[in-house]
Scaffold this active site. Structure first.
Site, PDB file in Angstrom:
ATOM      1  N   ARG A 231       0.846  -1.191   0.000  1.00 23.48           N
ATOM      2  CA  ARG A 231       0.000   0.000   0.000  1.00 23.48           C
ATOM      3  C   ARG A 231       0.891   1.255   0.000  1.00 23.48           C
ATOM      4  O   ARG A 231       2.096   1.157   0.205  1.00 23.48           O
ATOM      5  CB  ARG A 231      -0.905   0.006   1.247  1.00 23.48           C
ATOM      6  CG  ARG A 231      -2.006  -1.027   1.182  1.00 23.48           C
ATOM      7  CD  ARG A 231      -2.778  -1.138   2.487  1.00 23.48           C
ATOM      8  NE  ARG A 231      -1.977  -1.709   3.557  1.00 23.48           N
ATOM      9  CZ  ARG A 231      -2.365  -1.839   4.817  1.00 23.48           C
ATOM     10  NH1 ARG A 231      -3.547  -1.415   5.183  1.00 23.48           N
ATOM     11  NH2 ARG A 231      -1.582  -2.386   5.720  1.00 23.48           N
TER      12      ARG A 231
ATOM     13  N   LYS B 298       2.223   1.849   7.164  1.00 19.47           N
ATOM     14  CA  LYS B 298       2.612   1.015   8.314  1.00 19.47           C
ATOM     15  C   LYS B 298       3.511   1.788   9.272  1.00 19.47           C
ATOM     16  O   LYS B 298       4.093   2.819   8.922  1.00 19.47           O
ATOM     17  CB  LYS B 298       3.361  -0.227   7.828  1.00 19.47           C
ATOM     18  CG  LYS B 298       2.519  -1.180   7.019  1.00 19.47           C
ATOM     19  CD  LYS B 298       1.284  -1.661   7.742  1.00 19.47           C
ATOM     20  CE  LYS B 298       1.557  -2.780   8.719  1.00 19.47           C
ATOM     21  NZ  LYS B 298       0.287  -3.304   9.285  1.00 19.47           N
TER      22      LYS B 298
ATOM     23  N   TYR C  87      -0.323   4.443  10.532  1.00 11.60           N
ATOM     24  CA  TYR C  87      -0.644   3.473  11.582  1.00 11.60           C
ATOM     25  C   TYR C  87       0.598   3.269  12.428  1.00 11.60           C
ATOM     26  O   TYR C  87       1.713   3.130  11.889  1.00 11.60           O
ATOM     27  CB  TYR C  87      -1.027   2.110  10.974  1.00 11.60           C
ATOM     28  CG  TYR C  87      -2.378   2.084  10.296  1.00 11.60           C
ATOM     29  CD1 TYR C  87      -3.542   2.315  11.025  1.00 11.60           C
ATOM     30  CD2 TYR C  87      -2.488   1.805   8.943  1.00 11.60           C
ATOM     31  CE1 TYR C  87      -4.789   2.280  10.405  1.00 11.60           C
ATOM     32  CE2 TYR C  87      -3.739   1.763   8.321  1.00 11.60           C
ATOM     33  CZ  TYR C  87      -4.876   2.001   9.054  1.00 11.60           C
ATOM     34  OH  TYR C  87      -6.110   1.967   8.448  1.00 11.60           O
TER      35      TYR C  87
ATOM     36  N   HIS D 101       0.288   1.547  16.127  1.00 10.41           N
ATOM     37  CA  HIS D 101       0.099   0.405  17.048  1.00 10.41           C
ATOM     38  C   HIS D 101       1.263   0.322  18.042  1.00 10.41           C
ATOM     39  O   HIS D 101       1.973  -0.681  18.139  1.00 10.41           O
ATOM     40  CB  HIS D 101      -0.068  -0.906  16.265  1.00 10.41           C
ATOM     41  CG  HIS D 101      -1.295  -0.904  15.395  1.00 10.41           C
ATOM     42  ND1 HIS D 101      -2.571  -0.982  15.907  1.00 10.41           N
ATOM     43  CD2 HIS D 101      -1.442  -0.787  14.053  1.00 10.41           C
ATOM     44  CE1 HIS D 101      -3.454  -0.933  14.915  1.00 10.41           C
ATOM     45  NE2 HIS D 101      -2.787  -0.808  13.784  1.00 10.41           N
TER      46      HIS D 101
ATOM     47  N   GLU E  92      -4.809   4.848  14.048  1.00  9.46           N
ATOM     48  CA  GLU E  92      -5.736   3.988  14.785  1.00  9.46           C
ATOM     49  C   GLU E  92      -6.304   4.635  16.047  1.00  9.46           C
ATOM     50  O   GLU E  92      -7.224   4.073  16.645  1.00  9.46           O
ATOM     51  CB  GLU E  92      -5.072   2.648  15.146  1.00  9.46           C
ATOM     52  CG  GLU E  92      -3.980   2.691  16.209  1.00  9.46           C
ATOM     53  CD  GLU E  92      -2.608   3.031  15.657  1.00  9.46           C
ATOM     54  OE1 GLU E  92      -2.508   3.362  14.466  1.00  9.46           O
ATOM     55  OE2 GLU E  92      -1.631   2.971  16.434  1.00  9.46           O
TER      56      GLU E  92
ATOM     57  N   ASP F 254      -5.151 -10.299  14.428  1.00 11.83           N
ATOM     58  CA  ASP F 254      -4.236  -9.212  14.831  1.00 11.83           C
ATOM     59  C   ASP F 254      -4.425  -8.829  16.299  1.00 11.83           C
ATOM     60  O   ASP F 254      -3.627  -8.077  16.855  1.00 11.83           O
ATOM     61  CB  ASP F 254      -4.385  -7.992  13.907  1.00 11.83           C
ATOM     62  CG  ASP F 254      -5.786  -7.411  13.922  1.00 11.83           C
ATOM     63  OD1 ASP F 254      -6.722  -8.083  14.389  1.00 11.83           O
ATOM     64  OD2 ASP F 254      -5.929  -6.254  13.478  1.00 11.83           O
TER      65      ASP F 254
HETATM   66  N1  LIG Z   1      -6.587  -9.603   9.871  1.00 14.36           N
HETATM   67  C1  LIG Z   1      -6.712  -8.424   9.293  1.00 14.36           C
HETATM   68  O1  LIG Z   1      -6.105  -8.143   8.268  1.00 14.36           O
HETATM   69  C2  LIG Z   1      -7.622  -7.404   9.894  1.00 14.36           C
HETATM   70  C3  LIG Z   1      -7.991  -6.260   9.168  1.00 14.36           C
HETATM   71  C4  LIG Z   1      -8.915  -5.359   9.746  1.00 14.36           C
HETATM   72  C5  LIG Z   1      -9.414  -5.593  11.040  1.00 14.36           C
HETATM   73  N2  LIG Z   1      -8.992  -6.716  11.705  1.00 14.36           N
HETATM   74  C6  LIG Z   1      -9.486  -7.047  13.062  1.00 14.36           C
HETATM   75  O2  LIG Z   1     -10.818  -7.538  12.999  1.00 14.36           O
HETATM   76  C7  LIG Z   1     -11.417  -7.417  14.291  1.00 14.36           C
HETATM   77  C8  LIG Z   1     -12.800  -6.795  14.166  1.00 14.36           C
HETATM   78  O3  LIG Z   1     -12.661  -5.448  13.749  1.00 14.36           O
HETATM   79  P1  LIG Z   1     -13.931  -4.494  13.551  1.00 14.36           P
HETATM   80  O4  LIG Z   1     -13.436  -3.252  12.903  1.00 14.36           O
HETATM   81  O5  LIG Z   1     -15.056  -5.233  12.935  1.00 14.36           O
HETATM   82  O6  LIG Z   1     -14.311  -4.195  15.079  1.00 14.36           O
HETATM   83  P2  LIG Z   1     -15.709  -3.644  15.609  1.00 14.36           P
HETATM   84  O7  LIG Z   1     -15.457  -3.055  16.937  1.00 14.36           O
HETATM   85  O8  LIG Z   1     -16.378  -2.832  14.557  1.00 14.36           O
HETATM   86  O9  LIG Z   1     -16.584  -4.978  15.771  1.00 14.36           O
HETATM   87  C9  LIG Z   1     -16.352  -5.962  16.738  1.00 14.36           C
HETATM   88  C10 LIG Z   1     -17.695  -6.534  17.141  1.00 14.36           C
HETATM   89  O10 LIG Z   1     -17.466  -7.687  17.972  1.00 14.36           O
HETATM   90  C11 LIG Z   1     -18.569  -7.741  18.863  1.00 14.36           C
HETATM   91  N3  LIG Z   1     -18.238  -8.660  19.951  1.00 14.36           N
HETATM   92  C12 LIG Z   1     -17.401  -8.479  21.016  1.00 14.36           C
HETATM   93  N4  LIG Z   1     -17.364  -9.600  21.788  1.00 14.36           N
HETATM   94  C13 LIG Z   1     -18.186 -10.502  21.191  1.00 14.36           C
HETATM   95  C14 LIG Z   1     -18.570 -11.839  21.485  1.00 14.36           C
HETATM   96  N5  LIG Z   1     -18.099 -12.484  22.560  1.00 14.36           N
HETATM   97  N6  LIG Z   1     -19.419 -12.467  20.629  1.00 14.36           N
HETATM   98  C15 LIG Z   1     -19.900 -11.846  19.535  1.00 14.36           C
HETATM   99  N7  LIG Z   1     -19.592 -10.566  19.209  1.00 14.36           N
HETATM  100  C16 LIG Z   1     -18.738  -9.917  20.019  1.00 14.36           C
HETATM  101  C17 LIG Z   1     -18.751  -6.295  19.300  1.00 14.36           C
HETATM  102  O11 LIG Z   1     -20.016  -6.082  19.886  1.00 14.36           O
HETATM  103  C18 LIG Z   1     -18.547  -5.563  17.968  1.00 14.36           C
HETATM  104  O12 LIG Z   1     -19.769  -5.321  17.305  1.00 14.36           O
HETATM  105  C19 LIG Z   1     -10.421  -6.564  15.103  1.00 14.36           C
HETATM  106  O13 LIG Z   1      -9.635  -7.414  15.897  1.00 14.36           O
HETATM  107  C20 LIG Z   1      -9.570  -5.909  14.041  1.00 14.36           C
HETATM  108  O14 LIG Z   1      -8.298  -5.521  14.527  1.00 14.36           O
HETATM  109  C21 LIG Z   1      -8.100  -7.596  11.171  1.00 14.36           C
END
Ligand SMILES: NC(=O)c1ccc[n+]([C@@H]2O[C@H](COP(=O)([O-])OP(=O)(O)OC[C@H]3O[C@@H](n4cnc5c(N)ncnc54)[C@H](O)[C@@H]3O)[C@@H](O)[C@H]2O)c1
Length: 372
Positions: free
Chosen positions: A15, A75, A94, A96, A118, A270
């Site tokens: 990116r 990054k 970003y 972190h 973030e 992550d």
């Molecule tokens: N792997 C990747 O490349 C990548 C990329 C972007 C985001 N992410 C990760 O994805 C995850 C989600 O991000 P997001 O932006 O959707 O967050 P978000 O805060 O928008 O959504 C998280 C949701 O999880 C729900 N939740 C919490 N505990 C729960 C449980 N026990 N059961 C069911 N639901 C529950 C919350 O109520 C919330 O609605 C984060 O960890 C983020 O860092 C990873």
């Protein structure tokens, strides 16, 4: 202000901090933009496009850091980049920092003002510069699940969308936030059966209104998770508890009871992952199998689509970036959401949660430095 865009040097990162379209906006605001040669190459943006938008192309990162006051990246800076930062720089990227004391020390030693994407906030209590990457990851999760379900990729040999007379896959999405909603949208659009498990009742009401019966929502209890995970062909992990490691919702003992060749996609990897058996993987080697269940746990899923991800990121950062370029650090006095992005300034940690995580004193940016 002089704005610099170095090429990203973290492995597998394609990116870019500013696209040519964004450069034109900065130039129109009266700023000079310098771009390292090849900075946009991985996202499909050649040097000529930046030059046409009004940027100067510089031969290496050293020249960009030397010429620019505002550095816009994607990054967190790597060690060689900390060494190039000084107290004349504002870094916008970003970071972190909480789990990365070495980087924090590097930024503090440089004296730069580091603004982390973030921790920038919005009026709705969201994190507007994180959301676009969650949108990309949620959508990619469904593509990746569909690929992984195929026989030659280790899956059970199921076509996610089914065909007339043959049912589609059942996809269980854990967490209905930004990632979960985008995954549900893609999966429903492809014709899959979708159930989203959530803890937030207002969020389930929103999803229910959004999808008008096309997906199911279910309150996320231990019983509900177990039932839905054992029934699913694909489970997408998308939970987040702000500031904490992801809860382990699927445990090792569940795997043997799941359908053989079913797929777990852990987007929450992550934050440590929400399946007990998850470990981070890369786009080059994205999957592994435990007890007959295929795991896909790529930690930088948006990295697979650097063109879309760069464009989406730039749309979210542009307004804030222009405020910084136009007013310098005074922009933080006028915009409390941008001010929350400030993580370090002149050798101090200026974000309370980051200071706590690093065990360093928190210095209020208004009282201590901004505007001095
Ligand atoms: N792997 C990747 O490349 C990548 C990329 C972007 C985001 N992410 C990760 O994805 C995850 C989600 O991000 P997001 O932006 O959707 O967050 P978000 O805060 O928008 O959504 C998280 C949701 O999880 C729900 N939740 C919490 N505990 C729960 C449980 N026990 N059961 C069911 N639901 C529950 C919350 O109520 C919330 O609605 C984060 O960890 C983020 O860092 C990873």
């Amino acid at each position: 202000m002089r704005v610099g865009v170095p090429r990203e040097i973290k492995p597998d990162e394609y990116r870019v901090g500013l696209t040519p379209t964004a450069v034109r906006e900065y130039v129109t605001h009266g700023h000079q933009v310098v771009v390292e040669t090849g900075a946009g190459q991985g996202a499909g943006y050649a040097d000529e496009l930046y030059a046409r938008a009004g940027a100067s192309i510089l031969p290496d990162a050293a020249a960009v850091f030397e010429a620019a006051e505002l550095i816009v990246k994607v990054k967190e800076p790597q060690a060689v980049e900390w060494a190039r930062l000084t107290d004349k720089h504002i870094l916008f990227t970003y970071l972190h920092l909480a789990p990365d004391p070495a980087q924090a020390d590097g930024l503090l030693a440089s004296g730069c003002a580091a603004i982390a994407y973030e921790t920038v906030t919005d009026d709705a209590g969201g994190l507007p510069l994180l959301a676009p990457m969650s949108e990309v990851a949620g959508r990619i999760a469904v593509f990746s699940a569909g690929e992984t379900l195929l026989k030659h990729n280790g899956g059970m040999g199921l076509l996610l969308c089914g065909v007339p007379g043959v049912p589609p896959a059942r996809i269980c999405v854990l967490g209905g936030g930004v990632v979960g909603m985008n995954a549900a949208r893609m999966a429903a659009g492809l014709g899959a059966e979708v159930v989203v498990l959530e803890r937030s009742i207002p969020r389930m009401r929103e999803l229910d209104n959004m999808f008008l019966g096309r997906i199911l929502t279910r309150y996320s209890t231990l019983d509900a998770v177990e039932e839905e995970v054992l029934r699913a062909d694909v489970v997408i992990g998308a939970v987040l508890t702000a500031g904490a490691a992801a809860p382990k919702l699927v445990r090792r003992e569940h795997l043997a009871k799941m359908k053989p060749g079913s797929v777990l996609v852990d987007v929450s990897i992550d934050q440590g992952g929400c399946f007990e058996t998850s470990r981070p993987t890369t786009h080059k080697d994205p999957t592994y199998t435990v007890d007959g269940v295929v795991h896909y746990c790529v930690a930088n899923m948006p990295g697979a689509a650097p063109r879309t991800s760069s464009d989406a990121l730039v749309h979210a950062t542009l307004g804030f970036g222009l405020q910084i370029a136009d007013r310098g650090l005074d922009a933080l006095k006028r915009n409390k959401h941008l001010a929350r992005g400030l993580n370090t300034l002149k050798g101090d940690v200026t974000h309370p949660a980051v200071a706590e995580a690093l065990g360093k004193p928190f210095v209020d940016p208004y009282q201590a430095w901004v505007g001095r």
